[in-house]
Write a protein that holds these residues in place. Sequence first.
Motif, PDB file in Angstrom:
ATOM      1  N   GLU A  52       5.976 -81.463  66.477  1.00  0.00           N
ATOM      2  CA  GLU A  52       6.391 -82.858  66.611  1.00  0.00           C
ATOM      3  C   GLU A  52       6.268 -83.304  68.062  1.00  0.00           C
ATOM      4  OE1 GLU A  52      10.079 -84.001  64.875  1.00  0.00           O
ATOM      5  OE2 GLU A  52       9.869 -82.612  63.183  1.00  0.00           O
ATOM      6  N   GLN A  53       5.883 -84.581  68.249  1.00  0.00           N
ATOM      7  CA  GLN A  53       5.724 -85.165  69.571  1.00  0.00           C
ATOM      8  C   GLN A  53       6.640 -86.372  69.723  1.00  0.00           C
ATOM      9  OE1 GLN A  53       3.812 -83.476  71.823  1.00  0.00           O
ATOM     10  NE2 GLN A  53       3.661 -82.026  70.109  1.00  0.00           N
ATOM     11  N   PRO A  54       6.945 -86.782  70.965  1.00  0.00           N
ATOM     12  CA  PRO A  54       7.899 -87.875  71.176  1.00  0.00           C
ATOM     13  C   PRO A  54       7.307 -89.266  70.973  1.00  0.00           C
ATOM     14  CG  PRO A  54       7.147 -87.021  73.277  1.00  0.00           C
ATOM     15  CD  PRO A  54       6.591 -86.108  72.229  1.00  0.00           C
ATOM     16  N   ASP A  55       5.981 -89.352  70.820  1.00  0.00           N
ATOM     17  CA  ASP A  55       5.331 -90.644  70.647  1.00  0.00           C
ATOM     18  C   ASP A  55       4.042 -90.397  69.854  1.00  0.00           C
ATOM     19  OD1 ASP A  55       4.598 -93.344  70.893  1.00  0.00           O
ATOM     20  OD2 ASP A  55       5.218 -93.452  73.001  1.00  0.00           O
ATOM     21  N   HIS A  56       3.236 -91.452  69.671  1.00  0.00           N
ATOM     22  CA  HIS A  56       1.982 -91.316  68.939  1.00  0.00           C
ATOM     23  C   HIS A  56       1.139 -90.181  69.523  1.00  0.00           C
ATOM     24  CE1 HIS A  56       3.132 -95.566  68.186  1.00  0.00           C
ATOM     25  NE2 HIS A  56       2.690 -95.292  66.977  1.00  0.00           N
ATOM     26  N   ALA A  57       0.763 -89.228  68.680  1.00  0.00           N
ATOM     27  CA  ALA A  57      -0.036 -88.077  69.111  1.00  0.00           C
ATOM     28  C   ALA A  57      -1.512 -88.413  68.907  1.00  0.00           C
ATOM     29  CB  ALA A  57       0.350 -86.833  68.319  1.00  0.00           C
ATOM     30  N   ALA A  58      -2.183 -88.892  69.958  1.00  0.00           N
ATOM     31  CA  ALA A  58      -3.504 -89.489  69.812  1.00  0.00           C
ATOM     32  C   ALA A  58      -4.639 -88.476  69.806  1.00  0.00           C
ATOM     33  CB  ALA A  58      -3.737 -90.506  70.932  1.00  0.00           C
ATOM     34  N   TRP A  59      -4.548 -87.434  70.632  1.00  0.00           N
ATOM     35  CA  TRP A  59      -5.626 -86.448  70.710  1.00  0.00           C
ATOM     36  C   TRP A  59      -5.163 -85.207  71.465  1.00  0.00           C
ATOM     37  CZ3 TRP A  59      -6.566 -85.754  75.889  1.00  0.00           C
ATOM     38  CH2 TRP A  59      -6.395 -86.843  76.750  1.00  0.00           C
ATOM     39  N   ILE A  60      -5.932 -84.139  71.295  1.00  0.00           N
ATOM     40  CA  ILE A  60      -5.654 -82.878  71.979  1.00  0.00           C
ATOM     41  C   ILE A  60      -6.980 -82.217  72.333  1.00  0.00           C
ATOM     42  CG2 ILE A  60      -5.375 -81.680  69.751  1.00  0.00           C
ATOM     43  CD1 ILE A  60      -3.379 -79.795  71.203  1.00  0.00           C
ATOM     44  N   ILE A  61      -7.073 -81.706  73.561  1.00  0.00           N
ATOM     45  CA  ILE A  61      -8.286 -81.052  74.065  1.00  0.00           C
ATOM     46  C   ILE A  61      -7.866 -79.807  74.833  1.00  0.00           C
ATOM     47  CG2 ILE A  61     -10.149 -81.289  75.788  1.00  0.00           C
ATOM     48  CD1 ILE A  61     -10.436 -84.188  74.874  1.00  0.00           C
ATOM     49  N   GLU A  62      -8.632 -78.737  74.706  1.00  0.00           N
ATOM     50  CA  GLU A  62      -8.313 -77.508  75.425  1.00  0.00           C
ATOM     51  C   GLU A  62      -8.553 -77.646  76.920  1.00  0.00           C
ATOM     52  OE1 GLU A  62      -8.865 -73.522  72.998  1.00  0.00           O
ATOM     53  OE2 GLU A  62     -10.707 -74.698  72.949  1.00  0.00           O
ATOM     54  N   ARG A  63      -7.725 -76.959  77.697  1.00  0.00           N
ATOM     55  CA  ARG A  63      -7.949 -76.817  79.141  1.00  0.00           C
ATOM     56  C   ARG A  63      -8.623 -75.478  79.401  1.00  0.00           C
ATOM     57  NH1 ARG A  63      -2.593 -76.630  81.853  1.00  0.00           N
ATOM     58  NH2 ARG A  63      -3.822 -76.745  83.777  1.00  0.00           N
ATOM     59  N   ALA A  64      -9.583 -75.469  80.300  1.00  0.00           N
ATOM     60  CA  ALA A  64     -10.244 -74.216  80.664  1.00  0.00           C
ATOM     61  C   ALA A  64      -9.254 -73.235  81.279  1.00  0.00           C
ATOM     62  CB  ALA A  64     -11.393 -74.494  81.631  1.00  0.00           C
TER      63      ALA A  64
END
Length: 284
Positions: A52-64
Amino acid sequence: MSAARIIARDRRDLLGEGPLWSARENALYWVDILGRRINRLSLDDDAVVSFEQPDHAAWIIERAAGGFVAGIGLDLVRLDLPANRREVIGSVDAGIRGNRLNDAKADMAGRVWFGSVPITCDRPTGSFHRLDPDGAITRVDGPYSIANGPAIDPDGRFLLHTDTALDTIFRFDIREDGTLGKRQPFIRFEAGWGHPDGMTFDADGGLWVACWGAGCVTRFTPGGKRDRSITLPASQITSCTFAGPDLDRLFVTSAAVDVDEPAGGALFEVDPGCRGRPTQMYRD
């Protein structure tokens, strides 16, 4: 597989989006924007968990460097999962009430390209932005009513970005310094095709586009010609990505908001008959 497989889980997404293949975890991540969740499917055992997130969860991308960068509300955050710890990098659209982030992709240079939209998707208050590895955030284009579906050319020469409200996928040349060339229409959707949403390239340069309202994902040739479609048992198809060690599995997200469909909001897997490209990461 001859038909779409529905991934078994205990919930449907209000607005599933942004599927991300993680080779280092052998897992698929995706978001439920309106449900304010980030989901994870393990390809080892098909187990699904969500955060769960505190607001709209728009996207997720990996960090190197490990972990993730994510768009939550109007904030860009470094995200540690499964601890679900967030560190804000910065925000966009200051002073614009009712906007949220929407859809993002990383390029080969380790930058993240992402859009913003009005939550109501009915006015041109959104923009297109770039997050650089040093944390700088730049507005690169706008306005947009429904900024959607960036896809980065596998060779890093250009990117595609959509305003779904205009039924048009635009093309931008990417200059060496990360600035963009002039926006040019690339594909205009015709009546009956649905509306262009999230998209991704395959290994042959074909473009796979989720078609909102048409219940399918459609492949376009590198020249922008409509090639073929795969039909799905839900009307609101939102995005797609290639996954698996051989990048030969296509996962497709969908939405359940404002429709009464048994499979609306499901995560699907289909056989695309081709392979995708490796996932790029944010290099901060």
